[in-house]
Design a protein around this motif. Structure first.
Motif, PDB file in Angstrom:
ATOM      1  N   ILE A  68       0.843  -1.207   0.000  1.00  0.00           N
ATOM      2  CA  ILE A  68       0.000   0.000   0.000  1.00  0.00           C
ATOM      3  C   ILE A  68       0.876   1.254   0.000  1.00  0.00           C
ATOM      4  CG2 ILE A  68      -1.759   1.283   1.259  1.00  0.00           C
ATOM      5  CD1 ILE A  68      -2.598  -1.449   2.498  1.00  0.00           C
ATOM      6  N   PHE A  69       1.888   1.259   0.851  1.00  0.00           N
ATOM      7  CA  PHE A  69       2.786   2.410   0.998  1.00  0.00           C
ATOM      8  C   PHE A  69       3.490   2.723  -0.322  1.00  0.00           C
ATOM      9  CE2 PHE A  69       7.118   3.951   1.982  1.00  0.00           C
ATOM     10  CZ  PHE A  69       6.830   5.084   2.725  1.00  0.00           C
ATOM     11  N   CYS A  70       3.921   1.682  -1.011  1.00  0.00           N
ATOM     12  CA  CYS A  70       4.688   1.868  -2.250  1.00  0.00           C
ATOM     13  C   CYS A  70       3.802   2.075  -3.470  1.00  0.00           C
ATOM     14  CB  CYS A  70       5.607   0.668  -2.482  1.00  0.00           C
ATOM     15  SG  CYS A  70       6.973   0.551  -1.303  1.00  0.00           S
ATOM     16  N   GLY A  71       2.494   2.237  -3.256  1.00  0.00           N
ATOM     17  CA  GLY A  71       1.584   2.396  -4.381  1.00  0.00           C
ATOM     18  C   GLY A  71       1.698   3.722  -5.101  1.00  0.00           C
ATOM     19  N   GLY A  72       2.251   4.741  -4.445  1.00  0.00           N
ATOM     20  CA  GLY A  72       2.405   6.034  -5.094  1.00  0.00           C
ATOM     21  C   GLY A  72       2.415   7.159  -4.086  1.00  0.00           C
ATOM     22  N   ILE A  73       2.379   8.402  -4.586  1.00  0.00           N
ATOM     23  CA  ILE A  73       2.331   9.582  -3.731  1.00  0.00           C
ATOM     24  C   ILE A  73       1.014  10.312  -3.964  1.00  0.00           C
ATOM     25  CG2 ILE A  73       4.827   9.861  -3.583  1.00  0.00           C
ATOM     26  CD1 ILE A  73       4.595  12.037  -5.724  1.00  0.00           C
ATOM     27  N   GLY A  74       0.647  11.167  -3.013  1.00  0.00           N
ATOM     28  CA  GLY A  74      -0.619  11.870  -3.093  1.00  0.00           C
ATOM     29  C   GLY A  74      -1.555  11.424  -1.983  1.00  0.00           C
ATOM     30  N   GLU A  75      -2.674  12.113  -1.821  1.00  0.00           N
ATOM     31  CA  GLU A  75      -3.545  11.917  -0.665  1.00  0.00           C
ATOM     32  C   GLU A  75      -4.132  10.521  -0.575  1.00  0.00           C
ATOM     33  OE1 GLU A  75      -7.216  13.890  -0.352  1.00  0.00           O
ATOM     34  OE2 GLU A  75      -7.635  13.924  -2.493  1.00  0.00           O
ATOM     35  N   LEU A  94       9.438  -1.682  -6.038  1.00  0.00           N
ATOM     36  CA  LEU A  94       8.036  -1.321  -6.252  1.00  0.00           C
ATOM     37  C   LEU A  94       7.818   0.155  -5.941  1.00  0.00           C
ATOM     38  CD1 LEU A  94       5.074  -2.104  -6.827  1.00  0.00           C
ATOM     39  CD2 LEU A  94       4.871  -2.682  -4.386  1.00  0.00           C
ATOM     40  N   CYS A  95       8.380   0.620  -4.823  1.00  0.00           N
ATOM     41  CA  CYS A  95       8.292   2.039  -4.489  1.00  0.00           C
ATOM     42  C   CYS A  95       8.862   2.896  -5.607  1.00  0.00           C
ATOM     43  CB  CYS A  95       9.043   2.314  -3.182  1.00  0.00           C
ATOM     44  SG  CYS A  95       8.079   2.149  -1.663  1.00  0.00           S
ATOM     45  N   GLN A  96      10.059   2.561  -6.047  1.00  0.00           N
ATOM     46  CA  GLN A  96      10.728   3.353  -7.072  1.00  0.00           C
ATOM     47  C   GLN A  96       9.894   3.398  -8.358  1.00  0.00           C
ATOM     48  OE1 GLN A  96      13.949   4.964  -6.577  1.00  0.00           O
ATOM     49  NE2 GLN A  96      13.270   4.471  -4.497  1.00  0.00           N
ATOM     50  N   GLY A  99       7.075   5.930  -8.235  1.00  0.00           N
ATOM     51  CA  GLY A  99       7.403   7.322  -7.939  1.00  0.00           C
ATOM     52  C   GLY A  99       7.706   7.611  -6.486  1.00  0.00           C
ATOM     53  N   VAL A 100       7.729   6.579  -5.644  1.00  0.00           N
ATOM     54  CA  VAL A 100       8.076   6.781  -4.232  1.00  0.00           C
ATOM     55  C   VAL A 100       9.588   6.606  -4.123  1.00  0.00           C
ATOM     56  CG1 VAL A 100       7.577   6.106  -1.850  1.00  0.00           C
ATOM     57  CG2 VAL A 100       5.830   5.818  -3.613  1.00  0.00           C
ATOM     58  N   THR A 101      10.303   7.636  -4.532  1.00  0.00           N
ATOM     59  CA  THR A 101      11.751   7.509  -4.704  1.00  0.00           C
ATOM     60  C   THR A 101      12.556   8.006  -3.513  1.00  0.00           C
ATOM     61  OG1 THR A 101      11.804   9.651  -5.831  1.00  0.00           O
ATOM     62  CG2 THR A 101      11.562   7.685  -7.207  1.00  0.00           C
TER      63      THR A 101
END
Length: 345
Positions: A68-75, A94-96, A99-101
């Motif tokens: 869930i955490f590595c799914g992306g950024i934003g609300e 997966l994070c990278q 976009g969770v870089t």
């Protein structure tokens, strides 16, 4: 200490996500059921001190939380995830890819993986890692062959143990507690077996053949809610539970720890590493959400405070084994400054 140390990529992500992320008022946290009570304690303290909305803390398991955490950024994505093991290379990738870089890693302290039983059970339980493996492993040595586990009662493994059915409630495969239990207890117990020594089997063999828990009844996956395991142990005085030390610590009026290799699980034995089944605990911060999600920086400051993390702090009162002072200061500087972790090996 400040929140000024960000890379160009983190600032770019922050700028892209600012409009969407600002629409959410509450901090959102997912992850490990073992880390959950510590994060919940910080959330309560934070809300009491600041008057800000209490962060939403969900117990999803370490593996589920990472996904869930590595799914992306934003609300729509969480800000923090708790973990009862370090982030895996596959999770980092997966994070990278999403976009969770820029992620900060916080090793907040240590925990023991406890086996516990009801205080109504009067036997003085003391198990070796080998006995634990023989009770819970999917396959074990049988007449010189590696075969499906035939043991149904503890005395079949060791005649000095009670003639009661083997029944242990534990975490599912998505849990970091399960990962750590397999690595530390199951692999460790398997390596102690004379069959493995005599066969000259190496670590790769052990990992391939000794990682599966039983599925024929004596081991029961009890989900991510460790409080349910506590309730089941209260209902059945012969059943055992596997969970982080914090849950044993919080329920010592109802439960007692099973000694492993003659050592009781407690804060002293976990800190000294004399207790053979202990592990570090983590949380991970999405740096692109810092300065965007309201109050996130202040919450991180509370989590990194001496009041929370030092020996005698309010997290140690809940069972967390604190870092040494020098390691704690190093951790606080890195997390508060937003240092990004490097790729796991």
């Amino acid at each position: 200490m400040s929140f000024t140390k960000f890379s160009v990529s983190a600032l770019a992500l922050l700028a892209v996500s600012a409009t969407a992320a600002a629409a959410r008022d509450e901090i959102r946290i997912v992850g490990s059921s073992t880390v959950f009570p510590y994060t919940q304690a910080v959330a309560e303290q934070f809300a009491n001190i600041t008057g800000a909305p209490s962060p939403i803390v969900e117990s999803t398991g370490t593996g589920g939380g990472m996904k869930i955490f590595c799914g992306g950024i934003g609300e729509q994505h969480p800000d923090i995830t708790g973990a009862s093991r370090a982030m895996k290379a596959s999770e980092y990738e997966l994070c990278q890819s999403n976009g969770v870089t820029e992620v900060s890693e916080a090793l907040i302290g240590f925990d023991g993986l406890s086996m516990a039983i009801s205080r109504a059970n009067e036997f003085a339980w003391d198990l070796t890692l080998a006995e634990i493996y023989l009770a819970l492993g999917a396959q074990v040595p049988v007449d010189g062959e590696w075969a499906d586990n035939p043991y149904t009662t503890w005395d079949q493994i060791n005649p000095d143990l009670p003639a009661v059915e083997i029944l242990a409630y534990g975490p599912p495969p998505t849990s970091g507690t399960r990962d750590a239990w397999v690595e530390l207890a199951m692999h460790g117990g398997c390596e102690e077996l004379p069959f493995v020594h005599a066969g000259g089997f190496d670590g790769d063999w052990v990992k391939e053949n000794c990682s599966r828990m039983r599925t024929d009844g004596p081991f029961v996956e009890a989900g991510e809610n460790d409080n349910l395991i506590v309730q089941r142990l209260e209902a059945d005085p012969n059943a055992m539970g596997i969970f982080g030390y914090s849950f044993l610590f919080e329920n010592l009026d109802k439960l007692k720890g099973v000694l492993i290799e003659g050592v009781e699980p407690n804060t002293d034995t976990i800190a000294s590493k004399s207790y053979p089944v202990s592990r570090p605990l983590f949380f991970y911060v999405k740096n692109a959400h810092r300065g965007v999600i309201p109050n996130l920086n202040a919450f991180i400051e509370e989590y990194m405070s001496d009041d929370a993390l030092e020996a005698g702090g309010y997290l140690s009162e809940r069972g967390l084994v604190a870092l040494a002072d020098d390691r704690r200061v190093e951790l606080q500087d890195a997390v508060l400054n937003g240092d990004a972790m490097t790729a796991p090996e």
